[in-house]
Design an enzyme around this catalytic site. Sequence first.
Site, mmCIF file in Angstrom:
data_model
loop_
_atom_site.group_PDB
_atom_site.id
_atom_site.type_symbol
_atom_site.label_atom_id
_atom_site.label_comp_id
_atom_site.label_asym_id
_atom_site.label_seq_id
_atom_site.Cartn_x
_atom_site.Cartn_y
_atom_site.Cartn_z
ATOM 1 N N GLN A 170 0.809 -1.221 0.000
ATOM 2 C CA GLN A 170 0.000 0.000 0.000
ATOM 3 C C GLN A 170 0.842 1.270 0.000
ATOM 4 O OE1 GLN A 170 -3.225 0.257 -0.364
ATOM 5 N NE2 GLN A 170 -3.617 -1.940 -0.307
ATOM 6 N N CYS A 215 -9.156 -8.434 4.312
ATOM 7 C CA CYS A 215 -8.078 -9.413 4.554
ATOM 8 C C CYS A 215 -7.279 -9.082 5.809
ATOM 9 C CB CYS A 215 -7.126 -9.523 3.353
ATOM 10 S SG CYS A 215 -7.917 -10.155 1.881
HETATM 11 N N1 PMP Z 1 -0.347 -6.530 1.892
HETATM 12 C C1 PMP Z 1 -1.145 -5.474 1.855
HETATM 13 C C2 PMP Z 1 -0.976 -4.389 2.876
HETATM 14 C C3 PMP Z 1 -2.126 -5.379 0.872
HETATM 15 O O1 PMP Z 1 -2.933 -4.316 0.834
HETATM 16 C C4 PMP Z 1 -2.256 -6.405 -0.094
HETATM 17 C C5 PMP Z 1 -3.317 -6.359 -1.168
HETATM 18 N N2 PMP Z 1 -4.586 -6.024 -0.693
HETATM 19 C C6 PMP Z 1 -1.382 -7.487 -0.005
HETATM 20 C C7 PMP Z 1 -0.439 -7.504 0.980
HETATM 21 C C8 PMP Z 1 -1.445 -8.622 -0.991
HETATM 22 O O2 PMP Z 1 -1.131 -8.168 -2.268
HETATM 23 P P1 PMP Z 1 -1.359 -9.110 -3.533
HETATM 24 O O3 PMP Z 1 -2.766 -9.623 -3.411
HETATM 25 O O4 PMP Z 1 -1.177 -8.202 -4.694
HETATM 26 O O5 PMP Z 1 -0.359 -10.210 -3.464
#
Ligand code: PMP
Length: 407
Positions: free
Chosen positions: A204, A365
């Site tokens: 982010q 998440c």
């Molecule tokens: N860490 C953070 C803080 C995130 O916001 C995200 C994506 N929402 C991720 C990890 C995972 O990223 P990706 O799904 O692109 O692997």
Amino acid sequence: QTPLDIQKIRADFPVLDQLVNGRPLVYFDNAATTQKPRTVLDALTRYYEHDNANIHRGIHALAERATANFEATRRAIQTFMNAREAEEIIFTYGTTDGINLVAKTYGQTYLGPGDEIIISTLEHHSNIVPWQMLCEARGCVLKVIPINDEGELLMDEYEKLLTERTKIVSVVHVSNALGTINPIKTIIDKAHGVGAVVLIDGAQATSHIDIDVQALDCDFYVFSAHKLFGPTGMGVLYGKRAILEAMPPFRGGGEMIKEVTFEKTTYNDIPYKFEAGTPNIADVIAVKNAIEYVDSLGKENIAAYEHELLSYATDALRSIDGLRIIGNAKEKVSVISFVLDGIHHEDTGVILDQQGIAVRTGHHCTQPLMRRLGIAGTTRASFSVYNTTDEIDKLVKGLHRVKAMMA
Ligand code: PMP
């Protein structure tokens, strides 16, 4: 006032020019993924129309062009993060992939029973689960830095968690759920004080904050291109050369080898040791255009403008009765999470969508964080450089409508 011409910037993003449910799209889900400027879309098409070839092995013209463009992105990212060497930039499939790579290779090699890993309450599942899997496999212990009610890390508590058994500290640079910017330089220095290595989840951060891995002195820094105006399926793992060289490979296959016999295989040098198989060539190439686009606007200009949007939205949302902003850290990027009294976030999201406004709802998440805050989820509006205060006014109007409909 911003020197950026926001209407001109909006015109660079074809997706923004559409009606959703009969209303002009208001895209406030930038923390999930950012939209792509035309220069990135054109780079993808150009690659497939002119240069499509597999890289590194070919000797024909197309393979040479594709390889040159692919490696040019590595150097662009090296500059973007201020890494010492291009070989310290490993291409991955995204943030999740990068963290798993480190947990599986560094973690499995250097951690054993009783060794400790520190993460924080703010972590995305992708910076929790790989470490839990490592703990299961190697008998390590996971410790968690607590937060205050504003969503800021309790740094005194962090210091108390550090011991001579701490082997890895893995912390998010910017919280996707609340927008909190963590004091990662202090976190890194303290971890080094006990000899731990530090991974920073920059998913982010890269679109909002200047990243200088040498100044930070982090051991690993990971991010996803799709949150930086680039394509999906492409990410970066930065690692210090000495550490990357001391790690075993991740996936086995083509590209990552020097020589293969049935008796023994020798591995390639970094970065290729960690890049088995045919990568997302087109996507990697187009990331260079995304970075050039960011550079053409200027990171400071982007950050300053997004800050204006954040202040404007914070004031506007605070004026809505029964709305509570979740996460009020002093250092924040342009992300606002909130709950509406007595109204489920999913209803809020659906009614906003009916008005053409795209927000994210749910736990983002970050289930353990939601549990700590005592909520099931939030509605999250996250702003990028192509958003406007006019759009924020629409969000406020939309939220009044949500309240009226759910009353
Ligand atoms: N860490 C953070 C803080 C995130 O916001 C995200 C994506 N929402 C991720 C990890 C995972 O990223 P990706 O799904 O692109 O692997």
